[in-house]
Design a protein around this motif. Sequence first.
Motif, PDB file in Angstrom:
ATOM      1  N   ILE A 254       0.835  -1.200   0.000  1.00  0.00           N
ATOM      2  CA  ILE A 254       0.000   0.000   0.000  1.00  0.00           C
ATOM      3  C   ILE A 254       0.876   1.258   0.000  1.00  0.00           C
ATOM      4  CG2 ILE A 254      -1.732   1.267   1.315  1.00  0.00           C
ATOM      5  CD1 ILE A 254      -2.721  -1.500   2.304  1.00  0.00           C
ATOM      6  N   VAL A 267      -7.038   2.440   3.386  1.00  0.00           N
ATOM      7  CA  VAL A 267      -7.501   1.058   3.305  1.00  0.00           C
ATOM      8  C   VAL A 267      -8.154   0.695   4.632  1.00  0.00           C
ATOM      9  CG1 VAL A 267      -6.802  -1.352   3.070  1.00  0.00           C
ATOM     10  CG2 VAL A 267      -5.717   0.411   1.656  1.00  0.00           C
ATOM     11  N   ASP A 273      -7.023  -6.313   1.090  1.00  0.00           N
ATOM     12  CA  ASP A 273      -6.554  -5.538  -0.062  1.00  0.00           C
ATOM     13  C   ASP A 273      -5.404  -6.292  -0.729  1.00  0.00           C
ATOM     14  OD1 ASP A 273      -5.035  -3.532  -1.629  1.00  0.00           O
ATOM     15  OD2 ASP A 273      -6.464  -2.127  -0.735  1.00  0.00           O
TER      16      ASP A 273
END
Length: 350
Positions: A254, A267, A273
């Motif tokens: 991320i 997130v 994710d």
Amino acid sequence: QQHNLLAALTATQNVELGLRVTGKFSRIDLRKRANAMLEAVGLGEHAEKKPDQMSGGQRQRVAIARALVGEPAMLLADEPTASLDRASGREVVERMQALAKEHGTTILLVTHDNRILDVADRILHLEDGRLSTFTDAVIASTQHLMHTLAESKNRQNLEDVVAGMDEPTFRRMLEDLTRESQQFLQAISRAEDQAYRSMLEQSLRVFTRRVGELLDAERASLFLVDREQQQLVLQVSQDAAQAGTIRIPLASGIAGAAATTGRAVRVADAYADPRFNPEVDRTTNFRTRSVLCLPVHDTSGNVFAVTQLLNRRDGQPFDEIDERRFAEFAGSLGILLESLVGMVAGANAK
């Protein structure tokens, strides 16, 4: 800038005056405390001397002993190194600093002596009735000195001077200019010393942690983008021991998404994710739930770092308000980090 010692009294008796005003001590206690303070300032052997039998530095230390013996909450020191040579002035302020810390006394010191500024916990600059930070004052002073140096050289018509020189004279002038240039480079190098670098590193750690606390996150960290290796390097972490040892591919995770897109990433559930890289969790024995990542831009506008918050303490995901507040802090953290990176790069180049 006067010592204001009574000429008819000994050093011990002068120091006792600092206690007599309290009315709390017997004559014996006055003498004991005064002598103990004179020992603390290195004048135990001079306790029975009168002011005219002591040097300027010794008289200054007697005055300091008198001021500190009553353990005041604050001491006002006006030019305490005035009329003292470099060694005596340094000794005086170092003793003041040690005694102040020992007795819990705050010292407000006014001075024109730049040689003693390093003893201060905080420095303010006052000029023409205006207060400024010490950093601003140093920058302004340096710019003025550099301008003056350049102007002094420009006043000489160098071409005319050099044209009539024989070879030995020309060599000497060239050597002089070379030496001056080397001295200038050394002065610049000293400005980039380890103490300032250490201050930047400590500031980054402390401020990053505090930002995490203010935004109610379990962990705050700062990654440096290594374009050459195409990696993110963990530069600052709650667990300082991990800093610099964790590297993740720039194209993954991320934080990598924030670095490559130049946009903030929020997130709600990290493990749901596909971009999430659990390797850092495994390495640090931490469980990530929610994530907020922001790209950090350098002065050229390029993304050179990513700052990250993990897990809101209330269990909720990070929202737009968190992102906006985090962005307000991220710019300042980026300036500190860019300064540190510049210093490291300069040191490595040498």
